[in-house]
Design a protein around this motif. Structure first.
Motif, PDB file in Angstrom:
ATOM      1  N   MET A   1     -15.583 -49.828 -18.604  1.00 21.50           N
ATOM      2  CA  MET A   1     -15.522 -48.654 -19.460  1.00 21.50           C
ATOM      3  C   MET A   1     -16.152 -49.006 -20.805  1.00 21.50           C
ATOM      4  N   SER A   2     -16.898 -48.079 -21.360  1.00 25.89           N
ATOM      5  CA  SER A   2     -17.579 -48.346 -22.621  1.00 25.89           C
ATOM      6  C   SER A   2     -16.649 -48.115 -23.812  1.00 25.89           C
ATOM      7  N   ALA A   3     -17.097 -48.594 -24.956  1.00 23.06           N
ATOM      8  CA  ALA A   3     -16.309 -48.459 -26.184  1.00 23.06           C
ATOM      9  C   ALA A   3     -16.163 -46.988 -26.561  1.00 23.06           C
ATOM     10  N   ILE A   4     -14.991 -46.643 -27.059  1.00 24.24           N
ATOM     11  CA  ILE A   4     -14.689 -45.278 -27.467  1.00 24.24           C
ATOM     12  C   ILE A   4     -14.583 -45.266 -28.985  1.00 24.24           C
ATOM     13  N   PRO A   5     -15.519 -44.603 -29.673  1.00 24.70           N
ATOM     14  CA  PRO A   5     -15.460 -44.592 -31.139  1.00 24.70           C
ATOM     15  C   PRO A   5     -14.289 -43.741 -31.637  1.00 24.70           C
ATOM     16  N   LEU A   6     -13.499 -44.322 -32.532  1.00 25.83           N
ATOM     17  CA  LEU A   6     -12.356 -43.634 -33.135  1.00 25.83           C
ATOM     18  C   LEU A   6     -12.296 -43.955 -34.614  1.00 25.83           C
ATOM     19  N   THR A   7     -11.791 -43.017 -35.386  1.00 26.03           N
ATOM     20  CA  THR A   7     -11.541 -43.274 -36.798  1.00 26.03           C
ATOM     21  C   THR A   7     -10.210 -43.996 -36.927  1.00 26.03           C
ATOM     22  N   VAL A   8      -9.956 -44.552 -38.086  1.00 25.93           N
ATOM     23  CA  VAL A   8      -8.691 -45.244 -38.339  1.00 25.93           C
ATOM     24  C   VAL A   8      -7.515 -44.277 -38.163  1.00 25.93           C
ATOM     25  N   SER A   9      -7.646 -43.074 -38.726  1.00 25.87           N
ATOM     26  CA  SER A   9      -6.563 -42.096 -38.598  1.00 25.87           C
ATOM     27  C   SER A   9      -6.417 -41.623 -37.155  1.00 25.87           C
ATOM     28  N   GLY A  10      -7.509 -41.576 -36.410  1.00 22.47           N
ATOM     29  CA  GLY A  10      -7.447 -41.194 -34.998  1.00 22.47           C
ATOM     30  C   GLY A  10      -6.670 -42.204 -34.180  1.00 22.47           C
ATOM     31  N   VAL A  11      -6.890 -43.480 -34.440  1.00 21.97           N
ATOM     32  CA  VAL A  11      -6.143 -44.529 -33.749  1.00 21.97           C
ATOM     33  C   VAL A  11      -4.659 -44.413 -34.086  1.00 21.97           C
ATOM     34  N   GLU A  12      -4.351 -44.161 -35.341  1.00 22.00           N
ATOM     35  CA  GLU A  12      -2.946 -44.011 -35.754  1.00 22.00           C
ATOM     36  C   GLU A  12      -2.283 -42.842 -35.043  1.00 22.00           C
ATOM     37  N   ARG A  13      -2.989 -41.708 -34.946  1.00 21.13           N
ATOM     38  CA  ARG A  13      -2.428 -40.540 -34.249  1.00 21.13           C
ATOM     39  C   ARG A  13      -2.164 -40.851 -32.781  1.00 21.13           C
ATOM     40  N   LEU A  14      -3.112 -41.518 -32.122  1.00 18.21           N
ATOM     41  CA  LEU A  14      -2.938 -41.855 -30.711  1.00 18.21           C
ATOM     42  C   LEU A  14      -1.798 -42.850 -30.514  1.00 18.21           C
ATOM     43  N   GLN A  15      -1.672 -43.828 -31.420  1.00 18.35           N
ATOM     44  CA  GLN A  15      -0.569 -44.788 -31.331  1.00 18.35           C
ATOM     45  C   GLN A  15       0.778 -44.098 -31.528  1.00 18.35           C
ATOM     46  N   GLN A  16       0.849 -43.145 -32.446  1.00 16.45           N
ATOM     47  CA  GLN A  16       2.092 -42.400 -32.665  1.00 16.45           C
ATOM     48  C   GLN A  16       2.458 -41.576 -31.433  1.00 16.45           C
ATOM     49  N   GLU A  17       1.461 -40.927 -30.830  1.00 17.53           N
ATOM     50  CA  GLU A  17       1.727 -40.148 -29.619  1.00 17.53           C
ATOM     51  C   GLU A  17       2.203 -41.052 -28.493  1.00 17.53           C
ATOM     52  N   LEU A  18       1.561 -42.207 -28.329  1.00 14.52           N
ATOM     53  CA  LEU A  18       1.955 -43.155 -27.294  1.00 14.52           C
ATOM     54  C   LEU A  18       3.392 -43.630 -27.519  1.00 14.52           C
ATOM     55  N   HIS A  19       3.719 -43.948 -28.748  1.00 17.70           N
ATOM     56  CA  HIS A  19       5.077 -44.400 -29.083  1.00 17.70           C
ATOM     57  C   HIS A  19       6.103 -43.303 -28.761  1.00 17.70           C
ATOM     58  N   ARG A  20       5.782 -42.060 -29.132  1.00 16.22           N
ATOM     59  CA  ARG A  20       6.697 -40.939 -28.860  1.00 16.22           C
ATOM     60  C   ARG A  20       6.879 -40.743 -27.357  1.00 16.22           C
ATOM     61  N   LEU A  21       5.787 -40.829 -26.601  1.00 11.91           N
ATOM     62  CA  LEU A  21       5.883 -40.656 -25.157  1.00 11.91           C
ATOM     63  C   LEU A  21       6.761 -41.737 -24.524  1.00 11.91           C
ATOM     64  N   LYS A  22       6.606 -42.973 -24.981  1.00 12.61           N
ATOM     65  CA  LYS A  22       7.364 -44.076 -24.395  1.00 12.61           C
ATOM     66  C   LYS A  22       8.825 -44.097 -24.831  1.00 12.61           C
ATOM     67  N   THR A  23       9.087 -43.722 -26.075  1.00 13.89           N
ATOM     68  CA  THR A  23      10.449 -43.863 -26.598  1.00 13.89           C
ATOM     69  C   THR A  23      11.277 -42.584 -26.543  1.00 13.89           C
ATOM     70  N   VAL A  24      10.628 -41.425 -26.462  1.00 12.06           N
ATOM     71  CA  VAL A  24      11.368 -40.153 -26.460  1.00 12.06           C
ATOM     72  C   VAL A  24      11.170 -39.409 -25.138  1.00 12.06           C
ATOM     73  N   GLU A  25       9.921 -39.103 -24.817  1.00  9.65           N
ATOM     74  CA  GLU A  25       9.632 -38.278 -23.639  1.00  9.65           C
ATOM     75  C   GLU A  25      10.033 -38.963 -22.330  1.00  9.65           C
TER      76      GLU A  25
END
Length: 158
Positions: A1-25
């Motif tokens: 898989m090739s590199a996926i360009p993301l902004t710093v804030s985009g990475v933070e948003r995705l990490q927050q969503e991942l954390h919420r999915l794992k710990t709450v959902e």
């Protein structure tokens, strides 16, 4: 898989969503499945079917986010030598020369794009026209309604 360009804030948003999915959902879905199982016959249990469907969605999204983050190429435009030009991650204010309407967009990767948040994809016609341009430049964008002209009013790298 090739590199996926993301902004710093985009990475933070995705990490927050991942954390919420794992710990709450995920725990909520597990509890919902357990409660539905306790009700007896699973073959006619709509709550069980709905909980299993929700579980499949949550697990799929977790897998998708983990894959995206593992292949992320984080780009911080504030650390680049841009010479005042619009680049990936830059926030650009443009004015439609015909209508005078002004709008501010951040140029982001396809995964981060959300027009409601004024984040446009680097592959969109507007972003492609703006990339590499400086303040004061006029760009032409091929829109479904025809060619539109925009002036680049400001560029920031927040």
């Amino acid at each position: 898989m090739s590199a996926i360009p993301l902004t710093v804030s985009g990475v933070e948003r995705l990490q927050q969503e991942l954390h919420r999915l794992k710990t709450v959902e995920r725990p909520e879905v597990i509890n919902a499945i357990a409660e539905a199982r306790a009700q007896g016959d699973l073959s006619e249990n709509a709550e069980y079917d709905a909980a299993r469907e929700r579980q499949a969605f949550v697990e799929g999204r977790i897998k998708e986010l983990e894959g995206t983050l593992s292949n992320a190429q984080v780009i911080d435009p504030s650390t680049l030598d841009t010479e005042g030009k619009a680049v990936f991650g830059a926030t650009v204010e443009i004015e439609d020369l015909e209508s005078g309407q002004r709008v501010r967009y951040q140029i982001v990767g396809d995964i981060e794009a959300d027009i409601r948040e004024n984040r446009i994809s680097i592959s969109s016609p507007v972003a492609r026209a703006i990339i590499g341009r400086s303040e004061g430049d006029v760009v032409e964008v091929q829109a479904p309604s025809g060619v539109r002209e925009y002036e680049v009013l400001s560029i920031s790298y927040v």
